[in-house]
Design an enzyme around this catalytic site. Structure first.
Site, PDB file in Angstrom:
ATOM      1  N   HIS A  47     -14.780  -3.670  37.903  1.00 24.57           N
ATOM      2  CA  HIS A  47     -14.214  -2.600  38.735  1.00 24.57           C
ATOM      3  C   HIS A  47     -13.713  -3.102  40.079  1.00 24.57           C
ATOM      4  CE1 HIS A  47     -15.387   0.435  35.911  1.00 24.57           C
ATOM      5  NE2 HIS A  47     -16.690   0.202  36.058  1.00 24.57           N
ATOM      6  N   ASP A  90     -22.345  -0.444  27.423  1.00 23.94           N
ATOM      7  CA  ASP A  90     -22.626   0.958  27.692  1.00 23.94           C
ATOM      8  C   ASP A  90     -21.829   1.924  26.815  1.00 23.94           C
ATOM      9  OD1 ASP A  90     -20.404   0.021  29.042  1.00 23.94           O
ATOM     10  OD2 ASP A  90     -21.005   0.759  31.000  1.00 23.94           O
ATOM     11  N   ASP A 121     -16.247  -2.558  27.754  1.00 23.95           N
ATOM     12  CA  ASP A 121     -17.158  -1.694  28.501  1.00 23.95           C
ATOM     13  C   ASP A 121     -16.706  -0.243  28.327  1.00 23.95           C
ATOM     14  OD1 ASP A 121     -19.175  -2.093  31.144  1.00 23.95           O
ATOM     15  OD2 ASP A 121     -18.028  -0.234  31.162  1.00 23.95           O
ATOM     16  N   HIS A 181     -16.463   2.003  30.456  1.00 23.28           N
ATOM     17  CA  HIS A 181     -15.638   2.394  31.597  1.00 23.28           C
ATOM     18  C   HIS A 181     -14.437   1.463  31.724  1.00 23.28           C
ATOM     19  CE1 HIS A 181     -19.802   3.712  32.686  1.00 23.28           C
ATOM     20  NE2 HIS A 181     -19.144   4.837  32.867  1.00 23.28           N
TER      21      HIS A 181
END
Length: 381
Positions: A161, A285, A198, A200
């Site tokens: 991120h 995740d 991931d 996200h």
């Protein structure tokens, strides 16, 4: 930065033959980087290491196949400058020295899951990045002679991120982006494929390479969750147009959908791009047990994905493949996912071929989503 570390088995008794699977991994000791009650905590690493030991996925059990690298130098600020601004680096160093423990991200985040720094976070981040670039060095050297060596960096804090000038989403610096630039500028590997699975979207990695045709970024993530980026029509800009492939999946997508992503999008895009090295931002995740979002990958889904990407690395770029840990906040889902990744890199069968109580997948909706990506990027056979 460190040179190539001796890959001979630690106990001196095993023999590795060129072409056989060899997994080279390293662990960053980041126990000081902890914020009470936070999902991204040191327990994540403890759970992974305990699971690897319980399955015998250690040099002590398999010295001819698994090597843990020791004594890796932390990254330097010159390494960070491959991606990040001097202002960002200075700010992170000063916050660790003068303000920590503290919250550091300006980006809107849930109150109970902020991006934080402790007194050791800056040093911990440098250790993780040192591991990332050393693993790139390892596979770059090994890739000249055979397809055996793969790397896995068990590092935290995560990185995908973080943008060039901001910490976001538990991430202080962008580990995989620095590894990619290191591969290009210091190892002579001109074309880098980054695959991010991931749950996200890797907004920071996308931003860094959005106009760069030398890096193909493929991101498989859940549709419409934090941080809100990663729509299908975000495809790159300028010379980097069509160099970003976003694959947002509907809620409850699982193993079959992930396999279709591999077959219909990741594999044909990789073959068309023909990378010199492949890097994986490996978040766990998307696992059905994870508390943060709502994808339903099984533990063996990670075996399927990594096996497929491993085969692409062997086919396209001399086997050069490095996996870097990102998210994953169910201790069971995370640790099983990492063990399955080890198994895949070693060309062994999955340890958890089926998870109980996994809901049915939205196959029709997912097919339409993949159709959009295939059509937009011209990936149809």
């Amino acid at each position: 930065m460190t040179g190539i570390i001796d890959q001979s088995p630690a106990n001196g008794t095993g023999v590795h033959h060129s072409g056989d699977p060899l997994l080279v991994y390293a662990v960053s000791a980041s126990r000081g980087h902890d914020w009470e009650g936070h999902y991204e905590c040191g327990k994540r690493m403890t759970s992974i290491l305990d699971a690897l030991a319980s399955h015998g996925l250690t040099p002590a059990k398999h010295s001819h196949e698994i090597v843990e690298l020791q004594g890796i130098n932390p990254a330097s600020e010159t390494d960070l400058e491959l991606v990040h601004t001097t202002e960002h680096i200075t700010k992170m160093r000063q916050k660790a020295l003068e303000e920590a423990p503290c919250v550091v991200a300006d980006f809107e985040e849930p109150a109970d899951n902020v991006t934080y720094m402790t007194k050791t976070s800056y040093e911990d981040a440098l250790k993780g990045i040192g591991i990332a670039v050393t693993l790139v060095d390892q596979v770059a050297a090994a890739g000249k002679d055979g397809k055996g060596t793969k790397g896995f960096g068990l590092i935290r804090p995560p990185g995908h991120h973080a943008t060039t000038d901001a910490p976001i989403g538990f991430c202080l610096f962008n580990n995989v982006a620095i590894a990619a630039r290191h591969a290009q500028e210091r190892c002579g590997l001109k074309k880098v494929l980054i695959v991010d699975f991931d749950v996200h979207h890797g907004n920071g990695t996308q931003d860094i390479f959005y106009e760069d045709p030398s890096v193909l970024f493929i991101d498989v993530h859940q549709l419409d969750v934090w941080p809100g980026s990663g729509q299908v029509d975000e495809t790159g800009k300028g010379a980097g147009q069509k160099g970003t492939i976003n694959v947002p999946l509907p809620i409850a997508s699982g193993d079959e959908v992930a396999g279709n992503c591999l077959k219909r999008i990741i594999a044909p895009a990789a073959r068309r791009f023909a990378p010199d090295i492949i890097l994986i931002s490996a978040g766990f995740d998307a696992h059905w047990r994870d508390p943060l979002e709502q994808l339903n990958f099984q533990s063996a889904t990670y075996h399927k994905l990594v096996s497929g990407i491993r085969d692409l690395a062997d086919e396209l770029c001399g086997g050069r493949l490095v996996v870097l840990l990102e998210g994953g906040y169910s201790m069971q889902g995370l640790s099983e996912g990492v063990c399955e990744t080890f198994q895949a890199l070693l060309k062994r069968p999955p340890l958890h071929p089926h998870d109980a109580d996994v809901p049915s997948e939205p196959l029709q909706a997912a097919q339409l989503a993949l159709d959009d990506v295939v059509s937009l990027h011209g990936l149809a056979a």
